[in-house]
Design an enzyme around this catalytic site. Structure first.
Site, PDB file in Angstrom:
ATOM      1  N   THR A 126      18.800  34.783  47.889  1.00  0.00           N
ATOM      2  CA  THR A 126      20.278  35.089  48.040  1.00  0.00           C
ATOM      3  C   THR A 126      20.592  36.456  47.425  1.00  0.00           C
ATOM      4  OG1 THR A 126      20.363  33.000  48.497  1.00  0.00           O
ATOM      5  CG2 THR A 126      22.438  34.044  47.761  1.00  0.00           C
ATOM      6  N   ASN A 217      27.950  29.533  51.747  1.00  0.00           N
ATOM      7  CA  ASN A 217      28.085  28.850  50.364  1.00  0.00           C
ATOM      8  C   ASN A 217      29.480  29.027  49.614  1.00  0.00           C
ATOM      9  OD1 ASN A 217      25.158  27.864  50.387  1.00  0.00           O
ATOM     10  ND2 ASN A 217      24.619  29.292  48.753  1.00  0.00           N
ATOM     11  N   CYS A 269      22.417  26.955  43.113  1.00  0.00           N
ATOM     12  CA  CYS A 269      23.092  27.948  44.065  1.00  0.00           C
ATOM     13  C   CYS A 269      24.528  28.014  44.032  1.00  0.00           C
ATOM     14  CB  CYS A 269      22.613  27.317  45.638  1.00  0.00           C
ATOM     15  SG  CYS A 269      20.831  27.329  45.631  1.00  0.00           S
TER      16      CYS A 269
HETATM   17  C1  UGA Z   1      23.249  24.766  48.958  1.00  0.00           C
HETATM   18  C2  UGA Z   1      23.475  24.835  50.367  1.00  0.00           C
HETATM   19  O1  UGA Z   1      24.074  23.395  50.804  1.00  0.00           O
HETATM   20  C3  UGA Z   1      22.377  25.307  51.191  1.00  0.00           C
HETATM   21  O2  UGA Z   1      23.037  25.601  52.606  1.00  0.00           O
HETATM   22  C4  UGA Z   1      22.046  26.934  50.608  1.00  0.00           C
HETATM   23  O3  UGA Z   1      20.854  27.313  51.317  1.00  0.00           O
HETATM   24  C5  UGA Z   1      21.675  26.566  49.070  1.00  0.00           C
HETATM   25  O4  UGA Z   1      22.787  26.065  48.308  1.00  0.00           O
HETATM   26  C6  UGA Z   1      21.136  27.837  48.477  1.00  0.00           C
HETATM   27  O5  UGA Z   1      22.065  28.642  48.386  1.00  0.00           O
HETATM   28  O6  UGA Z   1      19.949  28.113  48.409  1.00  0.00           O
HETATM   29  P1  UGA Z   1      22.132  22.889  47.284  1.00  0.00           P
HETATM   30  O7  UGA Z   1      22.277  23.624  46.151  1.00  0.00           O
HETATM   31  O8  UGA Z   1      20.622  22.578  47.559  1.00  0.00           O
HETATM   32  O9  UGA Z   1      22.353  23.744  48.824  1.00  0.00           O
HETATM   33  O10 UGA Z   1      23.015  21.615  47.196  1.00  0.00           O
HETATM   34  P2  UGA Z   1      23.976  21.005  48.034  1.00  0.00           P
HETATM   35  O11 UGA Z   1      23.203  19.666  48.940  1.00  0.00           O
HETATM   36  O12 UGA Z   1      24.626  22.123  48.745  1.00  0.00           O
HETATM   37  O13 UGA Z   1      24.804  20.405  47.109  1.00  0.00           O
HETATM   38  C7  UGA Z   1      25.525  21.207  45.815  1.00  0.00           C
HETATM   39  C8  UGA Z   1      26.231  20.419  44.915  1.00  0.00           C
HETATM   40  O14 UGA Z   1      27.515  20.048  45.566  1.00  0.00           O
HETATM   41  C9  UGA Z   1      25.644  19.272  44.580  1.00  0.00           C
HETATM   42  O15 UGA Z   1      25.882  19.108  43.058  1.00  0.00           O
HETATM   43  C10 UGA Z   1      26.373  17.937  45.198  1.00  0.00           C
HETATM   44  O16 UGA Z   1      26.432  16.677  44.435  1.00  0.00           O
HETATM   45  C11 UGA Z   1      27.802  18.546  45.332  1.00  0.00           C
HETATM   46  N1  UGA Z   1      28.413  18.022  46.518  1.00  0.00           N
HETATM   47  C12 UGA Z   1      28.077  18.305  47.804  1.00  0.00           C
HETATM   48  C13 UGA Z   1      29.699  17.370  46.258  1.00  0.00           C
HETATM   49  O17 UGA Z   1      30.222  17.360  45.131  1.00  0.00           O
HETATM   50  N2  UGA Z   1      30.462  16.987  47.178  1.00  0.00           N
HETATM   51  C14 UGA Z   1      29.896  17.051  48.493  1.00  0.00           C
HETATM   52  O18 UGA Z   1      30.667  16.764  49.429  1.00  0.00           O
HETATM   53  C15 UGA Z   1      28.916  17.720  48.745  1.00  0.00           C
END
Ligand code: UGA
Length: 439
Positions: A126, A217, A269
């Protein structure tokens, strides 16, 4: 005949590189994964996976067995033996918030020195908009006049914990390329993924592809902060965020995914990418107060939660507090920017005795906090504790027996940071429930 056997190099065998490499090999390509960390390469060569990601270890074993995936510390070998080179090195945040591109620059210079025939160099890490332009200039500058190459932006959208599935069955594939030759080669590369499917492939300019990643993101992080803003409003006004957000999400234009309130987003991320995007906006002369607000709401989410714990527990000194969930989200052992660690740090400073459990992340946390107690069983963890804090919504916790929790704890007080339990059920079992998004 379609060629599903392209020779690929993955430079940087971290989280993105390793999963991407294994999945490309699974689809029939021949993949060489390279890393400067020789220790990591030796482990991978011996068949050990360097991180926890569902399904990844089995996939690596399988493709290594078929000879489609190999690991090497030699950058030259990786470059020489491949037609497409993926730059998957890390782009950590600099002190000013911008992405540090020193590893991308180093790899670009090494590629330039070893360029003898046409190759496609792909930015997979990224990176901010205009990075591919810089990579192209760098390769031209260091390549002793050999200029037959293309630089392509092909961002990944994989989520930790679902990475294999996200690469094999993506929502979309984005290819930012200028020359027809590069576009065709990239389409050929992804054909094993797209044939007989309706996965959309979006071909764009290189700069658009770069912006798509940061844009996606930032949007997702904003959606979470929006949910947490609603949660704050609900707490102050006496409404219930779960009900409010569920109904808001039923509007198809909004959607119910990523609208969960709690203690906010963490991980490697979102926090990093939105900071880098803010810097990009600043460079482009654009106001970034929108992103400032997203960050502020996210910090407030943890702060408000800690305040609730402090208020309910009064004096924390000497009290035994169980923390369930250490990773920044379920199905990963990644603890980077995990809200859980911020909470533990604060409670520890106030003198609390922390008992901790996580299904996968405990080993990593041991190197951060050597002075807390770790338990392999969540019930053992909360035994005789005066409070229980849930920081990560692992499935294992959702199935826990409230009756047993009540019986095992010294004083049954539950702080639910991820809306894992129903407040009604907890209270029915005689547990004091303190959640997020309701009064
Ligand atoms: C995120 C993106 O979802 C991916 O599409 C992207 O490729 C990736 O970053 C990256 O840039 O490499 P990731 O960091 O693995 O992926 O995690 P997510 O599943 O997106 O969750 C991120 C955070 O948001 C977590 O702490 C989760 O607990 C929180 N979250 C998620 C919430 O607090 N509420 C929600 O409704 C969803």
């Amino acid at each position: 005949m379609q060629n599903f056997n392209m020779n690929l190099a993955i430079i940087g065998t971290g989280y993105v590189g390793l999963t991407t490499g294994a999945c490309f090999a699974h689809m029939g390509h021949r993949v060489i994964c390279q890393d400067i960390d020789e220790g990591k390469i030796s482990k991978l060569q011996a068949g050990e996976t360097t991180m926890y990601e569902p399904g990844l270890s089995d996939l690596i074993q399988k493709v290594m067995g078929s000879g489609k995936l190999i690991f090497t510390p030699s950058l030259q070998k990786a470059i020489d033996e491949s037609e497409i080179i993926f730059i998957c090195v890390n782009t950590p945040p600099r002190a000013d918030g911008h992405a540090d591109l020193k590893y991308v620059d180093q790899v670009a210079r090494e590629i330039a020195k070893n360029l003898k025939e046409y190759k496609i160099i792909v930015d997979k890490s990224t990176v901010p908009i205009k990075t591919a332009e810089k990579v192209k200039d760098t390769i031209k500058k260091y390549s002793n006049g050999f200029n037959d190459f293309d630089v392509v932006s092909n961002p990944e959208f994989l989520r930790e914990g679902h990475a294999v599935e996200d690469i094999l069955h993506p929502d979309r594939i984005v290819i930012g390329a200028e020359s027809d030759r590069a576009k065709q080669k990239m389409l050929e590369l992804y054909r094993p993924f797209t044939k007989n499917t309706d996965i959309p492939v979006t071909i764009t300019s290189v700069k658009s592809a770069e912006l798509i990643k940061h844009g996606a993101n930032t949007f997702l992080a904003s959606k979470i902060s929006f949910a947490n803003l609603i949660a704050e409003a609900c707490e102050n006004a006496g409404a219930d965020a779960k009900e409010v957000l569920e109904a808001i999400g039923l509007d198809k234009r909004i959607g119910k995914h990523f609208l969960n309130h709690g203690i906010g987003f963490g991980g490697s991320c979102f926090p990093k990418d939105i900071k880098a995007f803010k810097k990009t906006l600043e460079i482009l002369g654009i106001d970034h107060s929108f992103i400032d607000a997203v960050e502020n709401i996210n910090s407030r989410a943890v702060e408000r939660f800690i305040k609730k714990i402090e208020k309910e527990m009064w004096v924390l000194d000497g009290k035994h507090i169980a923390v369930l969930g250490l990773s920044f989200k379920p199905n990963t052992d990644d603890i980077r920017n995990s809200p859980s660690l911020k909470i533990i740090e604060r409670l520890k400073n106030d003198g609390a005795k922390i008992h901790a459990h996580d299904p996968k992340a405990m080993e990593k946390v041991k190197s951060v906090f050597g002075d807390i107690e770790y338990f392999n069983d969540p019930y053992e963890c909360l035994k005789n504790c005066e409070a229980l804090i849930v920081c990560t919504e692992w499935d294992e916790y959702k199935k826990m027996d409230l009756k047993k929790i009540k019986e095992l704890m010294l004083t049954p007080i539950l702080f639910d940071g991820r809306c894992v339990f129903s407040a009604h059920d907890a209270r029915k079992h005689g547990i004091t429930y303190v959640g997020v998004g309701n009064s």
